[in-house]
Design an enzyme around this catalytic site. Structure first.
Site, PDB file in Angstrom:
ATOM      1  N   ASP A 165     -27.064  -7.895  -3.663  1.00 35.18           N
ATOM      2  CA  ASP A 165     -26.351  -8.646  -3.042  1.00 35.18           C
ATOM      3  C   ASP A 165     -25.247  -7.912  -1.976  1.00 35.18           C
ATOM      4  O   ASP A 165     -25.486  -8.398  -0.498  1.00 35.18           O
ATOM      5  CB  ASP A 165     -25.289  -9.369  -3.798  1.00 35.18           C
ATOM      6  CG  ASP A 165     -25.688 -10.613  -4.716  1.00 35.18           C
ATOM      7  OD1 ASP A 165     -26.911 -11.203  -4.313  1.00 35.18           O
ATOM      8  OD2 ASP A 165     -25.154 -11.111  -5.568  1.00 35.18           O
ATOM      9  N   ASP A 176     -13.499 -13.795  -9.701  1.00 37.51           N
ATOM     10  CA  ASP A 176     -13.290 -12.293  -8.989  1.00 37.51           C
ATOM     11  C   ASP A 176     -12.851 -12.412  -7.509  1.00 37.51           C
ATOM     12  O   ASP A 176     -12.155 -11.880  -6.804  1.00 37.51           O
ATOM     13  CB  ASP A 176     -14.535 -11.402  -9.261  1.00 37.51           C
ATOM     14  CG  ASP A 176     -14.814 -10.969 -10.350  1.00 37.51           C
ATOM     15  OD1 ASP A 176     -13.736 -10.724 -11.178  1.00 37.51           O
ATOM     16  OD2 ASP A 176     -15.895 -10.830 -11.083  1.00 37.51           O
ATOM     17  N   SER A 183     -25.647 -11.436 -15.111  1.00 40.52           N
ATOM     18  CA  SER A 183     -24.588 -11.199 -14.106  1.00 40.52           C
ATOM     19  C   SER A 183     -23.651 -10.006 -14.740  1.00 40.52           C
ATOM     20  O   SER A 183     -23.157 -10.533 -15.897  1.00 40.52           O
ATOM     21  CB  SER A 183     -24.100 -12.065 -13.460  1.00 40.52           C
ATOM     22  OG  SER A 183     -22.926 -11.575 -12.963  1.00 40.52           O
ATOM     23  N   ARG A 205     -10.092  -5.659 -10.497  1.00 41.52           N
ATOM     24  CA  ARG A 205     -10.135  -6.209  -9.087  1.00 41.52           C
ATOM     25  C   ARG A 205      -8.918  -6.233  -8.280  1.00 41.52           C
ATOM     26  O   ARG A 205      -9.184  -5.835  -7.286  1.00 41.52           O
ATOM     27  CB  ARG A 205     -10.468  -7.888  -9.370  1.00 41.52           C
ATOM     28  CG  ARG A 205     -12.006  -8.493  -9.862  1.00 41.52           C
ATOM     29  CD  ARG A 205     -12.657  -7.518  -9.022  1.00 41.52           C
ATOM     30  NE  ARG A 205     -14.274  -7.873  -9.433  1.00 41.52           N
ATOM     31  CZ  ARG A 205     -15.049  -7.136 -10.016  1.00 41.52           C
ATOM     32  NH1 ARG A 205     -14.876  -5.914 -10.504  1.00 41.52           N
ATOM     33  NH2 ARG A 205     -16.372  -7.656 -10.308  1.00 41.52           N
TER      34      ARG A 205
HETATM   35  N1  ARG Z   1     -15.539 -13.788 -17.073  1.00 37.59           N
HETATM   36  C1  ARG Z   1     -14.871 -12.634 -16.796  1.00 37.59           C
HETATM   37  C2  ARG Z   1     -14.077 -12.575 -15.814  1.00 37.59           C
HETATM   38  O1  ARG Z   1     -13.707 -13.436 -15.196  1.00 37.59           O
HETATM   39  C3  ARG Z   1     -16.129 -11.406 -16.286  1.00 37.59           C
HETATM   40  C4  ARG Z   1     -16.325 -11.678 -14.957  1.00 37.59           C
HETATM   41  C5  ARG Z   1     -17.598 -10.473 -14.622  1.00 37.59           C
HETATM   42  N2  ARG Z   1     -17.801 -10.329 -13.320  1.00 37.59           N
HETATM   43  C6  ARG Z   1     -18.843 -10.494 -12.781  1.00 37.59           C
HETATM   44  N3  ARG Z   1     -19.028 -10.343 -11.343  1.00 37.59           N
HETATM   45  N4  ARG Z   1     -20.009 -10.572 -13.189  1.00 37.59           N
HETATM   46  O2  ARG Z   1     -12.899 -11.525 -15.659  1.00 37.59           O
END
Ligand code: ARG
Length: 426
Positions: free
Chosen positions: A32, A142, A194, A113
């Site tokens: 990506d 995110d 993912s 983040r």
């Molecule tokens: N569900 C978790 C969160 O919102 C993990 C997210 C993982 N992020 C990703 N881009 N795969 O913090």
């Protein structure tokens, strides 16, 4: 494929394509963000600086990532080792708050983040960028965390999120990559899940995981040994805490990053820290996440246990309310809300006496506290036992205590029963 000018802008910080000059791209080296690296140059006629943040994600070769960014035309390519800052300023406060969103998710992504976004702002400033680009979709948390932080710290910077906007399907993305000489790792097969990871945990989402009626597919787990394959002999881990901070393992003092890594290794070996989690995202969706969080599973358990031992019942009844609020703020991207600092002030205060040693037994997927000791334990073995007590505890005083303590409960029960009886009879 959508052009940058095609999509509606609903926030003031979204970039106007005409004004984009130099872009700081948050770059992982994956497909990506590699496609983004070319696409932004092409569509916006912009120069790209890439930033890659090391938060302790295992098995990465940062030289390869930088080489790839340069090959794809980045004018500058930076890797920041933020492991120590992440551990000290993000993971440690989370541990002191026993932070588990929804009762199960130790927030490793959510903690990372705001730090990544803060470093992006700093790097954008240092390299003269006017815009920050990230690879989040429009469905996840995110995007909220990154954009909340950028908009808070640098209201003048703009944001672009091509993956959210371009609506390129997987095939289109791969075709684009082919056309532009972008290496596609692992062939053209869509990656099954993912993934996101750092030194506090690893998550997998999507595809087969979305089928709630099926147990987790075996190929999800990459970090933690399947509990059924874990060693037959248990292993005890003795963790020393000082004012809420874990400082030593089995008596050996370690820097925090090393301690977290060593704890994760021990837990992973014994199948500890697999969490199958139904999660309420900030953007409303309910999803299933599979987490591998060996360090968090052990350290939060140990910390919470020690905290309980040194705190009074009143502190114990109160703190988990704040802990929950802390976790929610962090999860929802509001790292800079002043409430977090307010909560941290209390949480740090409550942690002043969280000093002592907790022994956790790791065995086939479980991490169970088996021994504890603390100079601040609100505990007196001579009073706690079944035998005669003296001094501050007189068993003869108990009946009087019980009568007074239960007074209102008994009265209310009696009064209501009598009134209800009248009503029925009348
Ligand atoms: N569900 C978790 C969160 O919102 C993990 C997210 C993982 N992020 C990703 N881009 N795969 O913090």
């Amino acid at each position: 494929m959508a052009e940058p000018s095609d999509f509606p802008r609903t926030a003031t910080y979204q970039a106007d394509p005409a004004e984009v000059g130099r872009v700081l791209l948050l770059y992982s080296g994956g497909l990506d963000t590699s496609v983004m690296l070319r696409w932004i140059q092409e569509q916006y006629g912009a120069e790209i600086v890439t930033l890659t943040v090391d938060l302790g994600q295992p098995g990465e070769d940062w030289d390869v990532v930088v080489g790839k960014a340069r090959d794809l035309g980045a004018v500058e390519s930076v890797v920041v080792d933020a492991r120590k800052e992440f551990a000290e300023d993000y993971v440690l406060p989370a541990l002191k708050a026993n932070a588990l969103y929804g009762g199960g998710y130790p927030l490793f992504t959510a903690l990372g983040r705001p730090l990544i976004a803060k470093l992006a702002v700093e790097q954008a400033r240092a390299t003269g960028c006017d815009t920050i680009a990230h690879g989040c979709t429009g469905k996840g948390n995110d995007q909220v965390r990154l954009e909340a932080t950028v908009a808070t710290l640098a209201p003048d910077l703009k944001v672009i999120a091509p993956v959210r906007e371009w609506q390129m399907g997987r095939e289109e993305e791969i075709a684009y990559a082919r056309e532009h000489g972008i290496p596609v790792k692992g062939g053209t097969e869509a990656p099954p899940y993912s993934i996101d990871d750092n030194l506090w945990g690893r998550s997998s989402e999507g595809r087969a995981i979305e089928d709630l009626s099926a147990p987790p597919p075996d190929d999800v787990f990459n970090l933690v040994t399947a509990p059924e394959d874990a060693p037959d002999a248990p292993e005890d881990l003795r963790i020393t805490f000082e004012a809420g901070r874990p400082v030593a393992l089995n008596g050996e003092r370690l820097p925090l990053v090393d301690l977290l890594e060593r704890t994760a290794e021990a837990g992973a070996r014994h199948g500890v820290g697999i969490v199958d989690h139904i999660e309420d995202r900030v953007v409303g969706l309910k999803v299933r996440d599979l987490y591998e969080v060996p360090a968090a599973a052990i350290l939060i358990e140990a910390h919470r246990d020690l905290e309980k031992l040194v705190s009074t019942v009143h502190q114990n009844e109160f703190k988990h309310i704040l802990d929950r609020k802390w976790a929610y703020l962090c999860y929802s991207g509001l790292w800079y809300d002043p409430l977090r600092e307010d909560l941290d002030a209390y949480i740090d205060s409550a942690n002043r006496y969280v000093t002592g040693e907790i022994t956790v037994r790791l065995y086939k997927g479980t991490a169970r506290v088996v021994a504890r000791q603390s100079p601040y334990a609100v505990y007196d073995q001579s009073l706690a036992g079944f035998g005669e007590s003296g001094g501050e505890f007189s068993q003869h005083a108990s009946p009087g205590f019980i009568e007074l303590f239960t007074l209102q409960s008994r009265m209310a029960h009696r009064i209501r029963a009598a009134r209800n009886g009248e009503a029925d009879g009348g």
